[in-house]
Design an enzyme around this catalytic site. Structure first.
Site, PDB file in Angstrom:
ATOM      1  N   ASP A   1       7.032   7.919  -3.444  1.00  0.00           N
ATOM      2  CA  ASP A   1       6.986   8.957  -4.478  1.00  0.00           C
ATOM      3  C   ASP A   1       7.876  10.132  -4.069  1.00  0.00           C
ATOM      4  O   ASP A   1       8.527  10.097  -3.035  1.00  0.00           O
ATOM      5  CB  ASP A   1       5.536   9.433  -4.679  1.00  0.00           C
ATOM      6  CG  ASP A   1       5.005  10.159  -3.452  1.00  0.00           C
ATOM      7  OD1 ASP A   1       5.175   9.638  -2.340  1.00  0.00           O
ATOM      8  OD2 ASP A   1       4.435  11.255  -3.589  1.00  0.00           O
TER       9      ASP A   1
ATOM     10  N   HIS B   1       8.091  -0.513  -2.648  1.00  0.00           N
ATOM     11  CA  HIS B   1       7.621   0.471  -3.629  1.00  0.00           C
ATOM     12  C   HIS B   1       8.276   1.798  -3.275  1.00  0.00           C
ATOM     13  O   HIS B   1       7.780   2.554  -2.432  1.00  0.00           O
ATOM     14  CB  HIS B   1       6.091   0.573  -3.576  1.00  0.00           C
ATOM     15  CG  HIS B   1       5.530   1.515  -4.588  1.00  0.00           C
ATOM     16  ND1 HIS B   1       5.190   1.114  -5.852  1.00  0.00           N
ATOM     17  CD2 HIS B   1       5.281   2.850  -4.540  1.00  0.00           C
ATOM     18  CE1 HIS B   1       4.738   2.156  -6.537  1.00  0.00           C
ATOM     19  NE2 HIS B   1       4.784   3.227  -5.758  1.00  0.00           N
TER      20      HIS B   1
ATOM     21  N   ASP C   1       6.018  -8.771  -1.774  1.00  0.00           N
ATOM     22  CA  ASP C   1       7.317  -8.075  -1.754  1.00  0.00           C
ATOM     23  C   ASP C   1       7.717  -7.794  -3.198  1.00  0.00           C
ATOM     24  O   ASP C   1       8.667  -8.358  -3.725  1.00  0.00           O
ATOM     25  CB  ASP C   1       8.365  -8.919  -1.031  1.00  0.00           C
ATOM     26  CG  ASP C   1       9.680  -8.152  -0.860  1.00  0.00           C
ATOM     27  OD1 ASP C   1       9.683  -6.926  -1.094  1.00  0.00           O
ATOM     28  OD2 ASP C   1      10.690  -8.785  -0.503  1.00  0.00           O
TER      29      ASP C   1
ATOM     30  N   GLU D   1       4.719  -0.201   0.063  1.00  0.00           N
ATOM     31  CA  GLU D   1       5.324   1.121  -0.037  1.00  0.00           C
ATOM     32  C   GLU D   1       6.069   1.428   1.272  1.00  0.00           C
ATOM     33  O   GLU D   1       5.892   0.737   2.275  1.00  0.00           O
ATOM     34  CB  GLU D   1       4.260   2.201  -0.293  1.00  0.00           C
ATOM     35  CG  GLU D   1       4.883   3.541  -0.652  1.00  0.00           C
ATOM     36  CD  GLU D   1       3.895   4.564  -1.231  1.00  0.00           C
ATOM     37  OE1 GLU D   1       2.687   4.283  -1.277  1.00  0.00           O
ATOM     38  OE2 GLU D   1       4.358   5.639  -1.652  1.00  0.00           O
TER      39      GLU D   1
END
Ligand SMILES: [Zn+2]
Length: 538
Positions: free
Chosen positions: A149, A461, A507, A516
């Site tokens: 993020d 991710h 994956d 992530e």
């Protein structure tokens, strides 16, 4: 990437000369080792393999011993796999992990000269609002995006910098190559240039009373867009006890590291660390951080700040020599701390690093002699975990949590420290098996570092990797790896209940729970890689 896994599992980045070569074999019968000329170097008779409890694999961990530099091939039945033994074989992957942090930079353009095809314009440059007082707006820029993020979190960032600074202090030759970043060539090692990018941001996260804001994020996670397109407001979230103590520790440590490069910057950091400590002294009663109502970005909550205060006290004692800090550290140590833990949730291991490798005898009887014995004794338990695993992985079958790479790299850090303190090769070799795990010798036959190895993670991710229209993910990022503890419903749906913990992995980009990336997973891997880049010390 070859979709088929091999029965021969190796470190996909090869092996370093002078360190034992290991491979995991999922087959019966002899295993033949050949050199580049095709000559048989040795034939290993593999005992009937035992079942590895974490993966369910029938696997034998093969010690190929010390091999001369060169190209080799292993053969089991019809399966062959090549690998190389070189000097400093892991230099490039260690530096890729450092460069990975550059790609996480926020608030600046990643220009094509330094970022190549992964360049993008500056992101998150608007002033941030104080969540609790919207009349306060401050320009707080820089730092690294935390993970997949775009949030920036003080505690995790401080621990990441701590790993890097100790890697540099202890193993400078293993992690000081140029990284091709904007500061390269300024006379400061690039690992310190990169860490400073986060430190400059950390300094901005301090409130006028000395406390640190827990994080700078939006109130929700961005969709999978590029960072420069993420234009919703960012907020300085409420201050936190752990954030304040971790920033205090990191800045006091950084004072010692940067003093010889930039005294004014170093002094600014020590002043900030002292103000943070004063706030902690004035606010002795820990309150856990909770996300304010309406905030859904990362929590990073802790049950206690004793470990964080311990790290801070150790670093302030090392920075100033003032006895009050040693006394605080002794009291906090007596409260019972997990001194072999190095992650954002438990940072007491960082304080142990300070005591055992910087302060040493100056730490005094409790924080040198007693802590050293305590530390080595706990490392015996980590060694036992490694020996119980078919792959040598120092993680119990029930230990595959979100970001399982962290306890695995943390275990490697602890065993490296134990090896340095005692000269024990068994500790060093077990630490090495954790490095091999990260780079391919595992139940998934996967190199967890993007852009490295034959079978790397391809779909982490990670928002830029998912949004940049480039097939290959941003390189040098380490995946969190298998996790069967707290999973998304869609992960459970795909994998079901019967997949063993060490294989509970997808994956796939949406699988933040298993795939992530995070800055504080890269950094312990840098520490481990930097150590193994050196000639063996024991
Ligand atoms: Zn950004």
């Amino acid at each position: 990437m070859n979709a088929e896994t091999s029965v021969l599992r190796i470190n996909q980045e090869g092996y370093t000369e002078g360190l034992p070569v290991s491979a995991a074999v999922l087959a019966d019968g002899p295993v033949i080792l050949r050199n580049a000329a095709g000559e048989t170097v040795r034939t290993f008779s593999v005992a009937p393999p035992e079942t590895d409890p974490a993966s369910g694999d029938k696997v034998t961990l093969l010690d190929l011993g010390l091999l001369e530099a060169g190209d080799y091939e292993l053969q089991a039945g019809a399966v062959r796999r090549r690998f190389a033994v070189r000097s400093q074989a892991w230099n490039s992957v260690t530096h890729a992990l450092l460069k990975g942090l550059y790609y996480q930079r926020c608030g600046c353009e990643l220009d094509p000269v330094h970022a190549g095809q992964y360049s993008h314009p500056a992101c998150h440059t608007a002033p941030a609002m104080d969540w609790e007082d919207r009349s306060i707006r401050r320009r707080v820029t820089g730092g690294w995006h935390d993970a997949g993020d775009y949030g920036k979190y003080v505690g995790p960032g401080a621990v990441t910098v701590g790993h890097l600074l100790y890697a540099w202090k202890l193993f400078p030759r293993g992690c000081s190559d140029p990284l091709n970043i904007p500061e390269s060539g300024n006379g400061v090692p690039d690992i310190l240039n990169e860490a400073r990018y986060e430190l400059e941001w950390l300094l901005q996260m301090q409130r006028s009373d000395g406390a640190f804001h827990h994080k700078l994020t939006k109130d929700h996670f961005a969709p999978f867009i590029m960072p420069q397109d993420d234009l919703d407001p960012e907020y300085l979230m409420p201050v936190g006890w752990c954030a304040t103590a971790d920033a205090c520790a990191c800045l006091a440590l950084a004072f010692r590291v940067y003093r010889s490069f930039d005294e004014a910057f170093a002094n600014r950091m020590l002043l900030s660390a002292r103000r943070a400590w004063d706030w902690l002294q004035a606010n002795p009663d820990f309150k856990p951080y909770v996300n304010p109502e309406g905030v859904r970005t990362g929590w990073y909550g802790c049950r206690s700040d004793a470990d964080d205060r311990f790290w801070a006290a150790c670093e302030l004692f090392a920075a100033t020599g003032e006895k009050q800090f040693r006394e605080s550290a002794e009291k906090l140590y007596a409260s019972g701390l997990q001194i072999t833990q190095f992650g954002w949730a438990e940072v007491a291991g960082m304080g142990a690093l300070c005591c055992l490798f910087d302060l040493k005898e100056a730490a005094g009887e409790i924080l040198w002699t007693r802590l050293r014995e305590d530390f080595i004794s706990r490392c015996e338990d980590i060694l036992v975990l490694s020996r119980a695993s078919g792959y040598g992985t120092a993680l119990a079958p029930d230990g595959y949590v979100w970001g399982s790479i962290l306890p695995i790299m943390g275990g490697a850090m602890a065993m490296i420290m134990a090896a340095l303190l005692t000269g024990r090769q068994d500790m060093r070799n077990a630490a090495l098996l954790q490095w091999h795990y990260a780079l391919g010798m595992n139940a998934l036959d996967l190199c967890f570092v993007t852009g490295c190895g034959e079978r790397p993670v391809m779909h982490p991710h990670h928002r830029p990797s998912g949004a940049d229209s480039i097939d290959a993910p941003v390189p040098g990022l380490i995946s969190g790896g298998p996790n069967n503890k707290i999973c998304f419903p869609q992960t459970r749906e795909k994998l079901g209940e019967n997949v063993p913990p060490a294989k509970y992995f997808l994956d796939e980009t949406p699988s933040a729970d298993t795939n992530e990336i995070a800055i504080y997973w890269n950094s312990p891997a840098v520490f481990v890689g930097a150590y193994f880049n050196l000639p063996p010390l024991c």
